[in-house]
Design a protein around this motif. Structure first.
Motif, PDB file in Angstrom:
ATOM      1  N   ALA A  47       0.852  -1.187   0.000  1.00 30.07           N
ATOM      2  CA  ALA A  47       0.000   0.000   0.000  1.00 30.07           C
ATOM      3  C   ALA A  47       0.882   1.230   0.000  1.00 30.07           C
ATOM      4  CB  ALA A  47      -0.926   0.008   1.208  1.00 30.07           C
ATOM      5  N   GLN A  48       0.476   2.231  -0.742  1.00 28.00           N
ATOM      6  CA  GLN A  48       1.215   3.496  -0.792  1.00 28.00           C
ATOM      7  C   GLN A  48       0.262   4.650  -0.525  1.00 28.00           C
ATOM      8  OE1 GLN A  48       2.751   5.640  -4.514  1.00 28.00           O
ATOM      9  NE2 GLN A  48       4.635   4.701  -3.737  1.00 28.00           N
ATOM     10  N   VAL A  56       4.338   7.220   2.018  1.00 27.87           N
ATOM     11  CA  VAL A  56       4.495   6.090   2.924  1.00 27.87           C
ATOM     12  C   VAL A  56       4.169   4.805   2.176  1.00 27.87           C
ATOM     13  CG1 VAL A  56       3.777   5.018   5.094  1.00 27.87           C
ATOM     14  CG2 VAL A  56       3.876   7.524   4.913  1.00 27.87           C
ATOM     15  N   ASP A  57       5.138   3.865   2.139  1.00 26.63           N
ATOM     16  CA  ASP A  57       4.947   2.561   1.506  1.00 26.63           C
ATOM     17  C   ASP A  57       4.993   1.479   2.576  1.00 26.63           C
ATOM     18  OD1 ASP A  57       5.221   2.961  -1.640  1.00 26.63           O
ATOM     19  OD2 ASP A  57       6.693   4.271  -0.679  1.00 26.63           O
ATOM     20  N   VAL A  58       3.980   0.607   2.576  1.00 23.78           N
ATOM     21  CA  VAL A  58       3.913  -0.501   3.530  1.00 23.78           C
ATOM     22  C   VAL A  58       3.650  -1.789   2.748  1.00 23.78           C
ATOM     23  CG1 VAL A  58       2.743  -1.477   5.543  1.00 23.78           C
ATOM     24  CG2 VAL A  58       3.042   1.002   5.359  1.00 23.78           C
ATOM     25  N   ASP A  61       3.989  -9.483   3.682  1.00 23.39           N
ATOM     26  CA  ASP A  61       4.133 -10.697   2.889  1.00 23.39           C
ATOM     27  C   ASP A  61       3.476 -11.891   3.567  1.00 23.39           C
ATOM     28  OD1 ASP A  61       5.867 -11.651   4.873  1.00 23.39           O
ATOM     29  OD2 ASP A  61       7.678 -11.143   3.758  1.00 23.39           O
ATOM     30  N   THR A  62       3.566 -13.050   2.948  1.00 25.09           N
ATOM     31  CA  THR A  62       2.892 -14.247   3.439  1.00 25.09           C
ATOM     32  C   THR A  62       3.474 -14.764   4.744  1.00 25.09           C
ATOM     33  OG1 THR A  62       4.324 -15.516   1.943  1.00 25.09           O
ATOM     34  CG2 THR A  62       2.090 -15.054   1.200  1.00 25.09           C
ATOM     35  N   TYR A  63       4.673 -14.293   5.124  1.00 24.80           N
ATOM     36  CA  TYR A  63       5.291 -14.703   6.382  1.00 24.80           C
ATOM     37  C   TYR A  63       5.077 -13.660   7.483  1.00 24.80           C
ATOM     38  CZ  TYR A  63       7.534 -18.195   3.466  1.00 24.80           C
ATOM     39  OH  TYR A  63       7.762 -19.232   2.579  1.00 24.80           O
ATOM     40  N   SER A  64       4.116 -12.758   7.258  1.00 23.90           N
ATOM     41  CA  SER A  64       3.740 -11.722   8.225  1.00 23.90           C
ATOM     42  C   SER A  64       4.859 -10.726   8.493  1.00 23.90           C
ATOM     43  CB  SER A  64       3.274 -12.356   9.551  1.00 23.90           C
ATOM     44  OG  SER A  64       2.151 -13.179   9.336  1.00 23.90           O
ATOM     45  N   ASN A  65       5.791 -10.604   7.575  1.00 25.46           N
ATOM     46  CA  ASN A  65       6.807  -9.563   7.683  1.00 25.46           C
ATOM     47  C   ASN A  65       6.234  -8.247   7.153  1.00 25.46           C
ATOM     48  OD1 ASN A  65       8.941 -11.321   8.621  1.00 25.46           O
ATOM     49  ND2 ASN A  65       9.044 -12.120   6.536  1.00 25.46           N
ATOM     50  N   VAL A  66       6.472  -7.184   7.859  1.00 23.84           N
ATOM     51  CA  VAL A  66       5.950  -5.872   7.468  1.00 23.84           C
ATOM     52  C   VAL A  66       7.129  -4.956   7.155  1.00 23.84           C
ATOM     53  CG1 VAL A  66       4.546  -3.896   8.139  1.00 23.84           C
ATOM     54  CG2 VAL A  66       3.952  -6.182   8.963  1.00 23.84           C
ATOM     55  N   SER A  67       7.183  -4.460   5.928  1.00 26.56           N
ATOM     56  CA  SER A  67       8.238  -3.537   5.509  1.00 26.56           C
ATOM     57  C   SER A  67       7.633  -2.150   5.322  1.00 26.56           C
ATOM     58  CB  SER A  67       8.877  -4.002   4.197  1.00 26.56           C
ATOM     59  OG  SER A  67       9.429  -5.293   4.337  1.00 26.56           O
ATOM     60  N   THR A  68       8.263  -1.165   5.916  1.00 26.33           N
ATOM     61  CA  THR A  68       7.738   0.203   5.866  1.00 26.33           C
ATOM     62  C   THR A  68       8.825   1.147   5.357  1.00 26.33           C
ATOM     63  OG1 THR A  68       6.283  -0.231   7.748  1.00 26.33           O
ATOM     64  CG2 THR A  68       6.673   2.068   7.181  1.00 26.33           C
ATOM     65  N   LYS A  69       8.432   2.052   4.470  1.00 30.28           N
ATOM     66  CA  LYS A  69       9.356   3.069   3.949  1.00 30.28           C
ATOM     67  C   LYS A  69       8.647   4.417   3.938  1.00 30.28           C
ATOM     68  CE  LYS A  69      10.427   3.289  -0.451  1.00 30.28           C
ATOM     69  NZ  LYS A  69      11.042   2.992  -1.772  1.00 30.28           N
ATOM     70  N   VAL A  70       9.265   5.395   4.573  1.00 34.30           N
ATOM     71  CA  VAL A  70       8.707   6.745   4.623  1.00 34.30           C
ATOM     72  C   VAL A  70       9.656   7.676   3.867  1.00 34.30           C
ATOM     73  CG1 VAL A  70       7.936   8.629   6.093  1.00 34.30           C
ATOM     74  CG2 VAL A  70       7.657   6.254   6.861  1.00 34.30           C
ATOM     75  N   THR A  71       9.152   8.313   2.819  1.00 30.15           N
ATOM     76  CA  THR A  71       9.957   9.211   1.985  1.00 30.15           C
ATOM     77  C   THR A  71       9.446  10.633   2.129  1.00 30.15           C
ATOM     78  OG1 THR A  71      10.311   7.438   0.365  1.00 30.15           O
ATOM     79  CG2 THR A  71      10.770   9.688  -0.349  1.00 30.15           C
ATOM     80  N   VAL A  72      10.347  11.547   2.457  1.00 26.43           N
ATOM     81  CA  VAL A  72      10.001  12.964   2.545  1.00 26.43           C
ATOM     82  C   VAL A  72      10.788  13.709   1.468  1.00 26.43           C
ATOM     83  CG1 VAL A  72       9.911  15.004   4.002  1.00 26.43           C
ATOM     84  CG2 VAL A  72       9.617  12.738   5.027  1.00 26.43           C
ATOM     85  N   ASN A  73      10.096  14.230   0.498  1.00 25.22           N
ATOM     86  CA  ASN A  73      10.724  14.939  -0.606  1.00 25.22           C
ATOM     87  C   ASN A  73      10.983  16.400  -0.246  1.00 25.22           C
ATOM     88  OD1 ASN A  73      10.621  12.825  -2.834  1.00 25.22           O
ATOM     89  ND2 ASN A  73       8.458  12.912  -2.250  1.00 25.22           N
ATOM     90  N   GLU A  74      12.043  16.937  -0.823  1.00 24.45           N
ATOM     91  CA  GLU A  74      12.387  18.350  -0.674  1.00 24.45           C
ATOM     92  C   GLU A  74      12.532  18.753   0.794  1.00 24.45           C
ATOM     93  OE1 GLU A  74      13.209  20.416  -3.120  1.00 24.45           O
ATOM     94  OE2 GLU A  74      12.911  18.789  -4.572  1.00 24.45           O
ATOM     95  N   VAL A  75      13.209  17.905   1.593  1.00 24.10           N
ATOM     96  CA  VAL A  75      13.527  18.334   2.954  1.00 24.10           C
ATOM     97  C   VAL A  75      14.487  19.524   2.912  1.00 24.10           C
ATOM     98  CG1 VAL A  75      13.110  16.110   4.023  1.00 24.10           C
ATOM     99  CG2 VAL A  75      15.345  16.574   3.042  1.00 24.10           C
ATOM    100  N   MET A  76      15.291  19.555   1.862  1.00 25.61           N
ATOM    101  CA  MET A  76      16.092  20.705   1.472  1.00 25.61           C
ATOM    102  C   MET A  76      16.032  20.743  -0.051  1.00 25.61           C
ATOM    103  SD  MET A  76      19.429  20.670   3.978  1.00 25.61           S
ATOM    104  CE  MET A  76      19.895  19.002   3.515  1.00 25.61           C
ATOM    105  N   PRO A  77      16.431  21.823  -0.687  1.00 27.78           N
ATOM    106  CA  PRO A  77      16.358  21.873  -2.155  1.00 27.78           C
ATOM    107  C   PRO A  77      17.076  20.688  -2.798  1.00 27.78           C
ATOM    108  CG  PRO A  77      16.810  24.056  -1.296  1.00 27.78           C
ATOM    109  CD  PRO A  77      16.856  23.123  -0.120  1.00 27.78           C
ATOM    110  N   SER A  78      16.364  19.981  -3.682  1.00 28.39           N
ATOM    111  CA  SER A  78      16.887  18.833  -4.433  1.00 28.39           C
ATOM    112  C   SER A  78      17.265  17.657  -3.534  1.00 28.39           C
ATOM    113  CB  SER A  78      18.095  19.234  -5.291  1.00 28.39           C
ATOM    114  OG  SER A  78      17.787  20.298  -6.154  1.00 28.39           O
ATOM    115  N   THR A  79      16.749  17.610  -2.311  1.00 30.55           N
ATOM    116  CA  THR A  79      17.135  16.582  -1.349  1.00 30.55           C
ATOM    117  C   THR A  79      15.904  15.890  -0.786  1.00 30.55           C
ATOM    118  OG1 THR A  79      19.064  17.897  -0.709  1.00 30.55           O
ATOM    119  CG2 THR A  79      18.432  16.112   0.759  1.00 30.55           C
TER     120      THR A  79
END
Length: 265
Positions: A47-48, A56-58, A61-79
């Motif tokens: 899910a995104q 936020v990407d979550v 999987d079938t083994y109940s592992n949960v992977s989470t990724k949080v991306t914040v764009n432009e925390v500084m210019p081009s970063t």
């Protein structure tokens, strides 16, 4: 820029794979994936969620592992900053900071655990030349886990690259050429040379669009393996792909083949 991995490995699959994407009209999107490997079934649901500069990407999987990724764009210019972690693996946390502009790209990451590994990758472009390097450092053993350096030359119809990898033990050279832009025909050659073992390997491949809906790819390796892929886009962003591989040096072994179906309603 052309990428040899896209032509030589992307979409090749020798199992049964199913992908269902549901982007939706809201900030939330869902992707379900299923893969059979022999008698084992592997699946996951992703899910995104997008809100302003944050994504936020979550994935579960079938083994109940949960992977989470949080991306914040432009925390500084081009970063942008990326925080990722897996549950229940409490040592999997990682923080990435990426800076990118038309001439320079820098990606640094650090593991969020008591014995972090530092990674730094950088690339600099000047006209048709691109220089890049990647370094990994283990803070506990005070040793390098990896170091790679490369140079590439890029034109609208071709790309050539030379990469020193595996801590200076392997030299890889690649060349991609767009033969005919009207039908998106491309050919690729890749060679690796072990500087310590003096072993060589060689792979060539091609991609060709028969029409706007059908595409084929081929791959030949010096180890005797021959692979072919046929892909059809039967509706926008919905693909059916059939892949096959045959080992000419092991004729007694049946060819491998796979089917992948990607749907986007």
């Amino acid at each position: 820029m052309f990428y040899t991995t896209d032509l030589l490995t992307k979409d090749y699959n020798y199992d049964y794979k199913f992908v269902l994407s549901l982007p939706g009209s809201t900030p939330m999107g869902l992707v379900a994936t299923g893969l059979t490997k022999g008698q084992i079934f592997l699946g996951d649901v992703s899910a995104q969620y997008k809100s302003g500069r944050t994504v936020v990407d979550v994935k579960v999987d079938t083994y109940s592992n949960v992977s989470t990724k949080v991306t914040v764009n432009e925390v500084m210019p081009s970063t942008k900053a990326v925080l990722s972690f897996d549950v229940p693996d409490h040592k999997s946390g990682k923080l990435d900071v990426q800076y990118m502009n038309p001439r320079i790209a820098i990606d640094s990451s650090i593991g969020l655990n008591p014995s972090p590994v530092l990674n730094l990758a950088a690339a600099v472009a000047h006209k048709d030349i691109l220089l890049g390097c990647e370094v990994g450092f283990d803070t506990v053993s005070a040793s390098f886990t990896k170091y790679t350096a490369g140079i590439s030359f890029n034109k609208p119809d071709l790309s050539a690259a030379l990469i020193l990898m595996d801590k200076g033990q392997t030299l890889k050279a690649s060349y991609v050429h767009a033969v005919d832009a009207s039908n998106n025909t491309q050919v690729v050659a890749e060679m690796t040379h072990g500087l310590a073992t003096l072993e060589n390997s060689f792979t060539i491949g091609s991609a060709h669009a028969i029409d706007r809906y059908n595409r084929i790819k081929t791959r030949f390796s010096d180890n005797g393996k021959v692979a072919m892929l046929c892909q059809r886009e039967w509706r926008p962003k919905s693909l059916i792909t059939v892949s096959a591989e045959y080992d000419t040096k092991r004729s007694q072994v049946a060819p491998k083949w796979g089917l992948a179906l990607a749907l986007m309603p």
